[in-house]
Design a protein around this motif. Structure first.
Motif, mmCIF file in Angstrom:
data_model
loop_
_atom_site.group_PDB
_atom_site.id
_atom_site.type_symbol
_atom_site.label_atom_id
_atom_site.label_comp_id
_atom_site.label_asym_id
_atom_site.label_seq_id
_atom_site.Cartn_x
_atom_site.Cartn_y
_atom_site.Cartn_z
ATOM 1 N N ALA A 45 -4.711 -0.777 -2.351
ATOM 2 C CA ALA A 45 -4.539 -0.540 -3.780
ATOM 3 C C ALA A 45 -5.905 -0.221 -4.373
ATOM 4 O O ALA A 45 -6.824 -1.025 -4.281
ATOM 5 N N THR A 50 -1.194 0.671 -8.666
ATOM 6 C CA THR A 50 -0.835 0.605 -7.251
ATOM 7 C C THR A 50 -0.758 -0.840 -6.780
ATOM 8 O O THR A 50 0.138 -1.208 -6.015
ATOM 9 N N PHE A 53 2.523 -2.274 -7.769
ATOM 10 C CA PHE A 53 3.591 -1.834 -6.876
ATOM 11 C C PHE A 53 3.541 -2.579 -5.551
ATOM 12 O O PHE A 53 4.561 -3.015 -5.022
ATOM 13 N N LEU A 54 2.339 -2.723 -4.987
ATOM 14 C CA LEU A 54 2.219 -3.422 -3.705
ATOM 15 C C LEU A 54 2.635 -4.882 -3.822
ATOM 16 O O LEU A 54 3.416 -5.389 -3.019
#
Length: 82
Positions: A45, A50, A53-54
């Motif tokens: 990330a 990001t 999301f991870l």
């Protein structure tokens, strides 16, 4: 430490939060780690979205079987000129 852990395959994810506008003395190290993450198929990330999301992924809570490159095959293909 992360470099050798990535190479051994003992790390399954990497986190790097960088300042968006300033170069840092360790930028080359970060770039090297990003290359390792690409080669060893480690999620990275590079920004908050990001990371969200991870961390929000259902895959974070289960054992994930990531694809690990076959170095021997790569060397054979490289020697054969492919």
């Amino acid at each position: 430490m992360c470099n050798s852990a990535c190479r051994r395959g003992s790390e399954s994810r990497a986190y790097e939060i960088t300042h968006k506008s300033a170069n840092r003395p360790h930028d080359l190290d970060v770039k090297a780690l990003l290359r390792l993450a690409v080669v060893w198929n480690i999620p990275v990330a590079n920004n908050r979205a990001t990371a969200d999301f991870l961390f929000g992924s259902p895959l974070m809570d289960v054992e994930y079987a990531r694809a690990v490159p076959d170095d021997a095959r790569y060397e054979r293909e490289r020697a054969a000129g492919r």
